[in-house]
Write a protein that holds these residues in place. Structure first.
Motif, PDB file in Angstrom:
ATOM      1  N   HIS A 114      -1.207   5.972  13.916  1.00  0.00           N
ATOM      2  CA  HIS A 114      -2.583   5.418  13.345  1.00  0.00           C
ATOM      3  C   HIS A 114      -2.266   3.836  12.880  1.00  0.00           C
ATOM      4  N   PHE A 115      -1.181   3.398  12.288  1.00  0.00           N
ATOM      5  CA  PHE A 115      -0.890   2.118  12.257  1.00  0.00           C
ATOM      6  C   PHE A 115      -0.986   1.201  13.475  1.00  0.00           C
ATOM      7  N   GLN A 145       2.323   8.916  10.703  1.00  0.00           N
ATOM      8  CA  GLN A 145       1.241   8.013  10.866  1.00  0.00           C
ATOM      9  C   GLN A 145       1.585   6.781  11.657  1.00  0.00           C
ATOM     10  N   SER A 163      -0.711   6.550  -2.641  1.00  0.00           N
ATOM     11  CA  SER A 163      -2.101   7.000  -1.934  1.00  0.00           C
ATOM     12  C   SER A 163      -2.114   8.486  -1.775  1.00  0.00           C
ATOM     13  N   HIS A 191       4.351  12.265  -0.675  1.00  0.00           N
ATOM     14  CA  HIS A 191       3.588  11.091  -1.448  1.00  0.00           C
ATOM     15  C   HIS A 191       4.961  10.625  -2.447  1.00  0.00           C
ATOM     16  N   GLY A 237      -6.821   8.875  -1.575  1.00  0.00           N
ATOM     17  CA  GLY A 237      -7.633   9.688  -0.407  1.00  0.00           C
ATOM     18  C   GLY A 237      -8.786  10.406  -1.270  1.00  0.00           C
ATOM     19  N   THR A 278       4.147   4.924   4.423  1.00  0.00           N
ATOM     20  CA  THR A 278       3.776   6.351   4.590  1.00  0.00           C
ATOM     21  C   THR A 278       4.960   7.120   5.629  1.00  0.00           C
ATOM     22  N   ASP A 286      -9.512   2.255   6.837  1.00  0.00           N
ATOM     23  CA  ASP A 286      -8.353   1.514   7.016  1.00  0.00           C
ATOM     24  C   ASP A 286      -8.587  -0.016   7.501  1.00  0.00           C
ATOM     25  N   TYR A 300     -10.746   8.065   9.037  1.00  0.00           N
ATOM     26  CA  TYR A 300      -9.551   7.380   8.214  1.00  0.00           C
ATOM     27  C   TYR A 300      -9.335   6.030   8.931  1.00  0.00           C
ATOM     28  N   ASN A 307      -4.176  12.243  -2.384  1.00  0.00           N
ATOM     29  CA  ASN A 307      -5.311  12.693  -2.184  1.00  0.00           C
ATOM     30  C   ASN A 307      -6.100  13.563  -3.227  1.00  0.00           C
ATOM     31  N   ASP A 312       0.863  -1.000  -0.013  1.00  0.00           N
ATOM     32  CA  ASP A 312       0.046  -0.152  -0.114  1.00  0.00           C
ATOM     33  C   ASP A 312       1.043   1.213  -0.097  1.00  0.00           C
ATOM     34  N   TYR A 322       2.620  -1.033   4.606  1.00  0.00           N
ATOM     35  CA  TYR A 322       2.119   0.045   4.391  1.00  0.00           C
ATOM     36  C   TYR A 322       3.367   1.272   4.349  1.00  0.00           C
TER      37      TYR A 322
HETATM   38  N1  ARG Z   1      -4.065   9.232   1.798  1.00  0.00           N
HETATM   39  C1  ARG Z   1      -3.012   9.269   2.823  1.00  0.00           C
HETATM   40  C2  ARG Z   1      -2.061  10.716   2.933  1.00  0.00           C
HETATM   41  O1  ARG Z   1      -2.147  11.161   2.107  1.00  0.00           O
HETATM   42  C3  ARG Z   1      -2.214   7.885   2.919  1.00  0.00           C
HETATM   43  C4  ARG Z   1      -2.951   6.643   2.935  1.00  0.00           C
HETATM   44  C5  ARG Z   1      -1.855   5.628   3.457  1.00  0.00           C
HETATM   45  N2  ARG Z   1      -2.536   4.257   3.160  1.00  0.00           N
HETATM   46  C6  ARG Z   1      -3.346   3.685   4.194  1.00  0.00           C
HETATM   47  N3  ARG Z   1      -3.984   2.710   3.996  1.00  0.00           N
HETATM   48  N4  ARG Z   1      -3.875   4.372   5.152  1.00  0.00           N
HETATM   49  O2  ARG Z   1      -1.544  10.684   3.952  1.00  0.00           O
END
Ligand code: ARG
Length: 577
Positions: free
Chosen positions: A343-344, A340, A123, A134, A162, A336, A316, A312, A125, A120, A334
């Protein structure tokens, strides 16, 4: 079979005869960190000894007594607390190189245990430009996907775009009231970004606008046709723009299932978590509380807000469930930025309670920021966020300058093509070279330097080898494959280069295991260094046979590993620069 694998098998046999019940999967042979002590090293005997309260050096000596190294290595040595060091015999190196020249392998093996791995990454937005976070995710993710594929795993890439969320309320108000159609045609993302800003600023002063945005959002979520059509158009416009960037970067996704794809699942998911007692009500919201890991104790995850909206984290969790049902992966990775992490941790921890039976490995591969030249935030001269497309344009433009200076005689079109490959390669490499969790300072001069640990340097090393073949009129088919039996590694630089080539596969495996493409960058840089050492000391085209053929084989194998290695990093090579 590659020498280190042969060694590993023989070592495992010897361990089995000394400790019949030992778990041999930990008995591995790896590159020796310091070449003064050997080419390869095994350190598993120390932990095997410790578990059994044996003297580690004694155990190592007993194992070595049973170890038949044949003509693979010099007699092995026990070092320090019980390491075993191995030094390959030159004939063994020559035999492995000859096998590679025949096309049996390129110093790596496909895994014997292929796994299904979902990646993943990227990603971005919808309605917003891709930013430098990104770019790192895209470049790292693509490099990891390519490495895992090369090693024989089944890789599924999924771009978790997103494309849903509260920002669409304001965007729709902006679209209905302030849309500049000419601007939209010229630069859709810039126009959408502008619309958002206009409404956002206005709503800060005027609560009526905020309320209007809220109602547009409710209408969108309820399936209002007009709003859905606007949303779809914003999505399509963004996707086209993202597609252009992916094409420039040579990145492809197997799936692009945006956040909106999971909407239909959210209500039942939240219900299930509530019934199972994993989520509970708190101040009107539905919340998951954690006892573990300790850092989550004060960090509950909200999966449904007081107003009924999901967020969010909810998406997920639904995404995880979908991937599990659809692809049955052994692992999901994942990629990022560092912010984050919390979050994970919440997602993974919730998931373990929800599906305690699942054996899947979940990895959050995070990275640090890209900083501007003075170590400050990475911004444009006017202080705006840097756009990926501008960054790539500038990379190509600057590379064009370098190429035109170096090779003014080449036709313009060719210089442009070289500049594209060098410029994009330089940006990618600069991103992959640092240990991913540290921040790094973005520097055009550094990344485009022709000497230094850079993509242009490696691309140049590759092109230089091709020029040797051109100069000597050595065709593809005559680079030694047929006569490879004649391989001689008389000079120390030849042996050092040969041994370094042998390590390619171990490095690829380390990249896959620790999710660190920087290992491969450094390996390739060292390879180019070994090659320079060889080339400066060992004439190739002017050498007499059998050395000439043997050295051409070394040139060819180095070029092939450089090309394959760069390809795994997503970087193209050139026959001429
Ligand atoms: N769209 C999110 C961002 O710009 C990242 C998503 C990452 N992947 C996920 N499964 N949450 O921060």
């Amino acid at each position: 079979m590659l020498p280190h694998r042969q060694l590993e098998e023989r070592l495992q046999q010897a361990v089995r005869s000394v400790l019949p019940e030992a778990d041999l999967s930990s008995v591995l042979v790896r590159t020796c960190p310091d070449p003064r002590y050997g080419d390869y090293q095994a350190n598993a005997l120390m932990s095997l000894a410790k578990e059994r309260q044996l003297n580690p050096r004694e155990l190592a000596a007993n194992v070595l007594a049973k170890l038949d190294l044949g003509d693979l290595c010099e007699p092995a040595e026990v070092a320090g607390a019980g390491f075993v060091n191995f030094r390959l015999r030159p004939q063994a190196v020559a035999a492995a190189l000859a096998a590679a020249a025949r096309g049996d392998h390129l110093f790596f093996e496909k895994t014997s245990q292929p796994r299904t791995i979902v990646l993943d990454f990227s990603s971005p937005n919808v309605a917003k430009p891709m930013h430098v976070g990104h770019i790192r995710s895209t470049i790292l993710g693509e490099a990891l996907a390519r490495t895992l594929r090369l090693l024989g795993h089944r890789v599924i890439t999924d771009n978790h775009v997103g494309d849903w969320g509260t920002q669409f309320g304001k965007l729709i108000v902006g679209w209905k009231r302030h849309l500049d159609k000419v601007g939209l045609r010229a630069d859709p993302i810039a126009e959408m970004e502008r619309l958002y800003l206009v409404v956002n600023t206005a709503s800060e002063k005027d609560p009526a606008i905020l309320e209007e945005a809220r109602q547009e959002l409710v209408k969108l979520q309820a399936g209002d046709e007009t709003n859905l059509a606007i949303w779809r158009e914003m999505q399509a416009l963004s996707q086209t723009q993202f597609g252009t960037i992916y094409q420039r970067l040579g990145v492809k996704f197997d799936y692009t299932l945006g956040e909106s794809f999971y909407n239909p699942r959210l209500a039942s998911l939240v219900q299930e978590l509530r019934v199972k007692g994993i989520a509970r009500e708190s101040e009107g919201a539905l919340v998951v509380f954690f006892d573990e890991p300790p850092q989550l104790k004060k960090q509950p995850a909200i999966i449904q807000k007081r107003d009924g909206a999901y967020n969010y984290a909810t998406t997920d969790l639904a995404t995880l469930a979908h991937r599990l049902e659809t692809w049955h992966p052994d692992e999901i990775i994942y990629i990022t930025g560092g912010p984050q992490q919390l979050h994970f941790q919440q997602i993974f921890s919730t998931f373990r309670r929800w599906h305690p039976e699942a054996k899947i490995k979940l990895a959050h591969v995070w990275f640090g920021s890209i900083l501007g030249e003075k170590g400050k935030a990475f911004k444009t001269r006017t202080g705006g966020a840097i756009r990926l497309s501008d960054l790539l344009d500038e990379a190509e433009e600057r590379a064009y300058g370098v190429v035109s200076e170096k090779s003014p005689e080449l036709p313009e079109a060719q210089r442009r093509e070289i500049a594209r490959i060098v410029g994009i390669g330089a940006v990618k490499y600069a991103d992959l070279l640092p240990n991913r969790i540290t921040d790094y300072v973005f520097s055009w001069d550094k990344m485009l330097a022709l000497n230094g640990n850079t993509a242009p340097y490696l691309q140049y090393a590759y092109a230089r080898i091709q020029s040797i073949f051109r100069k000597g009129n050595v065709e593809e088919g005559q680079r030694g494959g047929g006569q490879a039996a004649a391989l001689a590694l008389g000079a120390p630089q030849e042996l050092a280069l040969g041994k370094h080539l042998l390590n390619f596969g171990l490095v690829l495996e380390a990249v896959a295991e620790d999710y660190r493409p920087n290992f491969l960058c450094n390996y390739l840089y060292e390879l180019a260094g070994c090659f320079t050492g060889f080339y400066e000391n060992c004439p190739v085209l002017k050498a007499a046979e059998p050395e000439r053929t043997s050295r051409l084989v070394l040139c060819d194998l180095t070029a092939r590993v450089l090309k394959q290695g760069l390809e795994v990093l997503g970087i193209e090579t050139l026959e001429q620069m």
